[in-house]
Design an enzyme around this catalytic site. Structure first.
Site, PDB file in Angstrom:
ATOM      1  N   SER A 237       0.841  -1.204   0.000  1.00 30.29           N
ATOM      2  CA  SER A 237       0.000   0.000   0.000  1.00 30.29           C
ATOM      3  C   SER A 237       0.869   1.244   0.000  1.00 30.29           C
ATOM      4  CB  SER A 237      -0.906  -0.023   1.226  1.00 30.29           C
ATOM      5  OG  SER A 237      -0.596   1.041   2.110  1.00 30.29           O
ATOM      6  N   LYS A 238       0.389   2.267  -0.694  1.00 31.22           N
ATOM      7  CA  LYS A 238       1.235   3.449  -0.813  1.00 31.22           C
ATOM      8  C   LYS A 238       1.326   4.226   0.490  1.00 31.22           C
ATOM      9  CE  LYS A 238      -2.162   6.434  -3.108  1.00 31.22           C
ATOM     10  NZ  LYS A 238      -2.488   7.061  -4.373  1.00 31.22           N
ATOM     11  N   ARG A 239       0.410   3.980   1.409  1.00 28.17           N
ATOM     12  CA  ARG A 239       0.519   4.672   2.690  1.00 28.17           C
ATOM     13  C   ARG A 239       1.527   3.999   3.607  1.00 28.17           C
ATOM     14  NH1 ARG A 239      -4.208   5.633   1.023  1.00 28.17           N
ATOM     15  NH2 ARG A 239      -4.903   3.532   1.448  1.00 28.17           N
ATOM     16  N   ARG A 240       1.734   2.713   3.424  1.00 30.57           N
ATOM     17  CA  ARG A 240       2.571   1.966   4.357  1.00 30.57           C
ATOM     18  C   ARG A 240       3.920   1.575   3.762  1.00 30.57           C
ATOM     19  NH1 ARG A 240      -1.079  -2.314   5.843  1.00 30.57           N
ATOM     20  NH2 ARG A 240      -0.612  -2.986   3.735  1.00 30.57           N
ATOM     21  N   VAL A 243       6.328   2.151  -2.531  1.00 29.96           N
ATOM     22  CA  VAL A 243       5.774   1.531  -3.736  1.00 29.96           C
ATOM     23  C   VAL A 243       6.045   2.325  -5.007  1.00 29.96           C
ATOM     24  CG1 VAL A 243       3.915   0.412  -2.471  1.00 29.96           C
ATOM     25  CG2 VAL A 243       3.518   2.654  -3.510  1.00 29.96           C
TER      26      VAL A 243
END
Ligand code: GLU
Ligand code: ZN
Length: 470
Positions: A237-240, A243
């Site tokens: 995920s791009k928040r975590r 990426v």
């Protein structure tokens, strides 16, 4: 049976930095097109005006170019937003054919009837015969019985019970088509034969296949490639997770290494090979061999991969690849103090020690700076006990006018100084390394000392020693 022309597409939404998963889908599509002598279309799915930005589209095009998918090798970019009228026309066609109906239910209405805020649509307006009107969504009438079988090159023939597929919305109350329909209409408009995309879209496939068929267009060949997960087996995920392809590029990953690594996310060549020339990957890749299991994006492995790719470069190629890191606006030295000859002399030793190109600068910065800042912990560790005495002896030995100032002689003098104090070379050179380079790790020490010259070397050794005696 006449085989139809192979036309594939890569259809990113320009809503953020370019995701490594998107890069993998793009590579898979590009290879399939190339192997079949078919075509690849780059379609920018920009119908969500609130989330799209033109710079994200530029980022996609430049990232693809970096991966070798260059403008001219694909059709487009075509913009989904340019097809808005076609999308609406398809919605109207489905309505006219009785395949879709208008609905004025709000979410609250549906919940009030079903008692479940998460429930799908209950079909309330199916037979109401509502005409089009402001705020009325258009819903596709799905069959009540039977199954929809998605023939998927990767996943076999997953079946979806039609009873579980609600009458889904195809156009909003304001008349605009939703993603599910727009995506199908664009595929038809671009005469796409194979839809190769991430597994995240598998649940859309039965609905989209219904739309293909309702629009009288047969169905595409589907291929849903596995999701990509982190070390905790969570979907990337791009928040975590890190990426963005752009971030990897900026850290100094080589495009060739990145491409090779991305291809292994869901596919593997025969045998034990993992690192292989792009030509072989292109020849051997088969969609049929793509695996079902989630693919682990292992940054450590990618890094090791990249190190291997770096070491496979010739020294001149390595020097060339380093240029953006040596000349960029963020180098720690004054540009005029950089010496390309000095860098070239050290390049081979550096090349064998870095995994990504951004590691090059801290390996050589001390050659181009007036003074270095010592890593305090490394300095404390390197100057324990007899090591300080060695440092004093080294300063004395290096000051001897008749010591030839070259790699071999410096090595010998330091080794000798260590022996006088009962220390092996590794321990003996530690304080010298930290004093001259600022750090405890780096390329072999003596060539840099030779190139730095006697007076600069001695100045750094004395300054560092003075700190201890100060
Ligand atoms: N725009 C979609 C995405 O970025 C892709 C849809 C598709 O490939 O069909 O996830
Ligand atoms: Zn309704």
């Amino acid at each position: 049976m006449a085989s139809r022309e192979i036309r594939v597409r890569f259809a990113p939404s320009p809503t953020g930095l370019f995701h490594v998963g998107g890069a993998r889908s793009a590579l898979f599509n590009a290879i399939v097109a190339r192997q079949a002598g078919g075509s690849l279309v780059l379609r920018i799915e920009d119908t969500d005006a609130s989330r799209n930005r033109p710079e994200w589209t530029d980022g996609i095009i430049s990232a693809l170019d970096w991966l070798g998918i260059s403008p001219g090798t694909y059709e487009g970019p075509v913009f989904s937003s340019a097809n808005a009228e076609l999308h609406t026309a398809a919605a109207e066609k489905l309505y006219a054919a009785g395949r879709a109906y208008y609905c004025d239910c709000t979410r609250d209405d549906i919940t009030a009837r079903t008692g479940n805020p998460a429930a799908g649509y209950d079909g309330h307006c199916r037979e109401r015969g509502l005409p089009p009107g402001e705020g009325r969504a258009l819903r596709f009438r799905t069959p009540d019985e039977g199954v929809t079988v998605v023939e998927d090159v990767v996943r076999g023939t997953p079946e979806f019970a039609n009873a579980t597929i609600e009458d889904f919305v195809i156009a909003r109350g304001n008349g605009t088509a939703v993603f599910l329909l727009a995506n199908v209409v664009d595929d038809l408009d671009e005469r796409i034969s194979h839809v190769i995309r991430a597994e995240e879209h598998l649940s859309n496939a039965p609905k989209q296949q219904m739309l293909w068929e309702a629009l009288g267009a047969g169905r595409p060949v589907w291929a849903h490639v596995p999701i990509i997960v982190n070390e905790k087996r969570q979907k990337l995920s791009k928040r975590r997770d890190k990426v963005a392809l752009e971030d990897y590029r900026a850290e100094g990953y080589l495009a060739e290494a990145m491409k090779n690594y991305l291809m292994l996310l869901g596919w593997a060549p025969a045998g034990d090979r993992e690192i292989l020339p792009w030509k072989e990957i292109e020849a051997e890749f088969r969609l049929e061999d793509v695996k079902l299991a989630p693919a682990f994006f292992d940054e450590k492995k990618l890094r090791a991969f990249n190190g291997d790719y770096i070491r496979a470069l010739t020294v001149p190629e390595f020097i060339e690849a380093c240029q953006p890191w040596l000349a960029g606006p963020r180098v720690p030295w004054r540009p005029a103090d950089f010496d390309a000859g000095v860098f070239a002399a050290l390049a081979e030793d550096v090349q064998s020690r870095v995994s990504i190109l951004s590691e090059v600068v801290p390996m050589v910065d001390f050659m181009f700076l007036d003074a270095v800042e010592l890593d305090e912990a490394a300095w404390a560790k390197a100057t324990k006990g007899a090591q300080v005495d060695v440092l004093r002896s080294v300063i004395a030995a290096f000051s001897e006018e008749d010591l030839p100032w070259d790699d071999g002689a410096l090595h010998g003098a330091l080794e000798q100084a260590g022996l006088e104090h009962g220390l092996k070379l590794g321990k003996a050179q530690a304080p010298v390394r930290v004093a001259v380079t600022g750090r405890s790790v780096g390329p072999p020490l003596f060539k840099p000392l030779e190139l730095l010259g006697r007076s600069r070397t001695l100045a750094r050794l004395r300054t560092a020693l003075a700190r201890l005696e100060g």
